[in-house]
Design an enzyme around this catalytic site. Structure first.
Site, PDB file in Angstrom:
ATOM      1  N   SER A 141       4.969   1.216   8.018  1.00 15.27           N
ATOM      2  CA  SER A 141       4.180   0.753   6.670  1.00 15.27           C
ATOM      3  C   SER A 141       2.793   0.180   7.435  1.00 15.27           C
ATOM      4  CB  SER A 141       5.118  -0.293   6.070  1.00 15.27           C
ATOM      5  OG  SER A 141       4.153  -0.940   4.976  1.00 15.27           O
ATOM      6  N   TYR A 155      10.492  -7.687   5.295  1.00 17.06           N
ATOM      7  CA  TYR A 155       9.879  -6.272   5.200  1.00 17.06           C
ATOM      8  C   TYR A 155       8.760  -5.719   6.221  1.00 17.06           C
ATOM      9  CZ  TYR A 155       8.228  -1.799   3.401  1.00 17.06           C
ATOM     10  OH  TYR A 155       8.008  -0.647   3.374  1.00 17.06           O
TER      11      TYR A 155
END
Length: 249
Positions: A141, A155
């Site tokens: 990401s 995350y």
């Protein structure tokens, strides 16, 4: 080389489903796994409508059941004869600010996004080493480049770990026919962020998945998708003041 047989985890929805559709258009055979078998069955029908020549095999898999990961991957390999590419895509975005009573959610995200990714990479690389070829793709990401607050804290940390993990594997198999890529999606609309309203530079799922597949096909060590603006913007994110990062999350 042409990567014909592609395994995708977390394929029942979101980016996994979107990538499966794009690869089906390209004529690839697909090994798809996710927890929700009913969605996989519907996706299989959709893909075979898109391209009747595309072979699609599906299997129910919770990537946190680590022994099952190995069983499913090897079963797909036996079914297809070989696996050319494995895309470690399964993940989640649960969580909250650390210390606010949501350890269970933060722990679940950490286990799914990183520990389970280790199991998937182990299973894939076991197959690739035996074949002496293959392409491992880890879906990280853009959040991997910095720490973020609130639900993004754990995350982002898992994605940073996945990026480093990918580099370690890549160095380990350097100068072999086994390739290792880490792809960093920017903000792409999917189930994981469908409730988030204000997101900079966000693109729809179809646009984002086309960009992801384009990046994967190039087989670079690290890539950012869509390339605009993230191919250059990730450098600015790395050096931006924390006050700016706070406003982004």
């Amino acid at each position: 080389m042409k990567r014909k047989n592609i395994l995708i985890t977390g394929a029942s929805s979101g980016l996994g489903k979107g990538m499966a559709i794009e690869f089906a258009k390209m004529g690839c055979n697909l090994a798809l796994c996710a927890r929700r078998l009913d969605r996989l069955e519907a996706l299989k029908q959709e893909l075979q409508t898109i391209n009747p020549n595309c072979r699609v095999e599906i299997a129910s898999l919770d990537v946190n059941e680590h022994e099952r990961v190995f069983e499913v991957f090897h079963a797909f390999k036996d079914t297809f004869g070989q696996l050319d590419r494995v895309i470690v895509n399964a993940g989640m975005g649960k969580g909250a600010s650390v210390g606010t009573g949501y350890f269970h959610a933060n722990k679940q995200t950490a286990e799914t996004n990183f520990v389970a990714a280790i199991a998937q990479a182990e299973a894939a690389m076991e197959i690739f080493r035996a074949q002496n070829f293959g392409h491992l793709v880890n879906i990280s990401s853009i959040s991997a480049v910095r720490g973020f607050r609130r639900a993004m804290t754990v995350y982002a940390a898992t994605k940073a770990a996945l990026t480093s993990f990918s580099e370690g594997i890549r160095i380990d198999v350097m100068n072999t026919p086994i390739k290792v890529s880490c792809v960093h999606p920017g903000f792409i609309r999917s189930e994981i962020n469908e409730t988030v309203e204000k997101v900079p530079f966000i693109v729809d799922t179809e646009t984002g998945c086309r960009a992801l597949v384009k990046a994967i096909e190039k087989e670079k060590a690290n890539s950012y998708a869509p390339s605009w603006p993230w191919a250059w913007l990730h450098w600015l994110v790395r050096i931006a003041p924390s006050s700016v990062i706070r406003k982004m999350s």
